[in-house]
Design a protein around this motif. Sequence first.
Motif, PDB file in Angstrom:
ATOM      1  N   ALA A  26      10.266  19.154 -17.942  1.00 60.78           N
ATOM      2  CA  ALA A  26      10.325  17.778 -17.446  1.00 60.78           C
ATOM      3  C   ALA A  26       9.300  17.549 -16.334  1.00 60.78           C
ATOM      4  N   ILE A  27       9.178  18.507 -15.417  1.00 61.11           N
ATOM      5  CA  ILE A  27       8.186  18.393 -14.346  1.00 61.11           C
ATOM      6  C   ILE A  27       6.779  18.366 -14.930  1.00 61.11           C
ATOM      7  N   ASP A  28       6.539  19.194 -15.944  1.00 63.16           N
ATOM      8  CA  ASP A  28       5.228  19.186 -16.602  1.00 63.16           C
ATOM      9  C   ASP A  28       4.931  17.813 -17.200  1.00 63.16           C
ATOM     10  N   HIS A  29       5.951  17.195 -17.786  1.00 61.98           N
ATOM     11  CA  HIS A  29       5.753  15.874 -18.375  1.00 61.98           C
ATOM     12  C   HIS A  29       5.477  14.835 -17.287  1.00 61.98           C
ATOM     13  N   PHE A  30       6.196  14.928 -16.189  1.00 60.89           N
ATOM     14  CA  PHE A  30       5.928  14.019 -15.067  1.00 60.89           C
ATOM     15  C   PHE A  30       4.516  14.204 -14.541  1.00 60.89           C
TER      16      PHE A  30
END
Length: 364
Positions: A26-30
């Motif tokens: 999720a952090i990578d997507h953000f």
Amino acid sequence: MTEAAVARVTPLSADLDRHDAFPTEAIDHFRECGLLKGPLPMAAGGVGLCEPEQVAALREVLYLVGRGSLVLGRLYEGHVNALALVLRYGSAESREHFAQDARDGHLFGVWNTEPDPGGLSLMQADGVMQLGGMKSYASGAGYVTRPLVTARTEDDRRLMLVAPLEPGTRSDATAWRVHGMRATATGTVEFSGLRIDTEAVIGEPDDYFRQPFFSCGAWRFLAVQCGGIASVFEAHRAHLLKTGRGGDPHQRARLGKAAAAVETARLFVAGAAEAAAHAEADPEGAVAYVNLARGVVERAGLDVIELAQRSVGLSGFLEAHPLERRVRDLATYLRQPAPDYALASAAGHILDAPGPFHALWQRP
């Protein structure tokens, strides 16, 4: 952009309900969609989420992230908080240095809590600055690579600085065995021996606690909590629709009370965000309103949890039910520092105000 980004990562939330997990994907997507650099001014490559005129946009972002995942919301709010402090108090050199780090995809956070004894201190010798000690209850330990921390100086004041960390180093989250918010990787971080450059120092000693911004900043985690409250409510409502029990008048009454609590929290968070954005015009009033909102949001969250659990019944305590994890995460995240003090402080402001209550907070 935000709603689509959150919708993409929300299905991952259930798989992160483990003590050894972290929302890396999720952090990578953000990072890919620009949310990590979003707090920066437009001139620095962001969209200005930390600027007063963008307060409604930031509130919506934090609400949506919290509605999708309180774990992710807690981490993203810490990232925003850290960059807001850098932008407010940092030198031009510091602002540019850490803006570049944000553009490069570093995850920021704010770590102020520390064990006693063993808290963080800053030492200087022969022109070299070095840290000693640790921080505790540090969310994102091992994953946050640019934490903003407070360190005790030689004259016993607190100085903000951003410590450069490598992923997976200096951290220990093994003791984080908790009811909810399991995937926040909250733990202790040992800083002893870490050297600090001059651009890492943010502002002057005790700037971190400077009012009204210290207390007013609480509105951001309230926005995340408000999203979590809405998520519990939606699980409650979905259960009644799925089971066909929505026609029962007692169930409708509980759902109506929960809806009122959700909307009350939303309205107070909107007011708190606006008060914080214009805090310089009425510092004491802004702090009082945000403190009042803290009590309202906590009460709304607890009420929505109780009403949902009473409506759903025992099945809502089964791990497979959508309500179960949402309730645990929200109940854990609602535990914020000094809630009674915040409410009493707001009440004191109201008691001492010379005018009528309805005129205490005039919107700009």
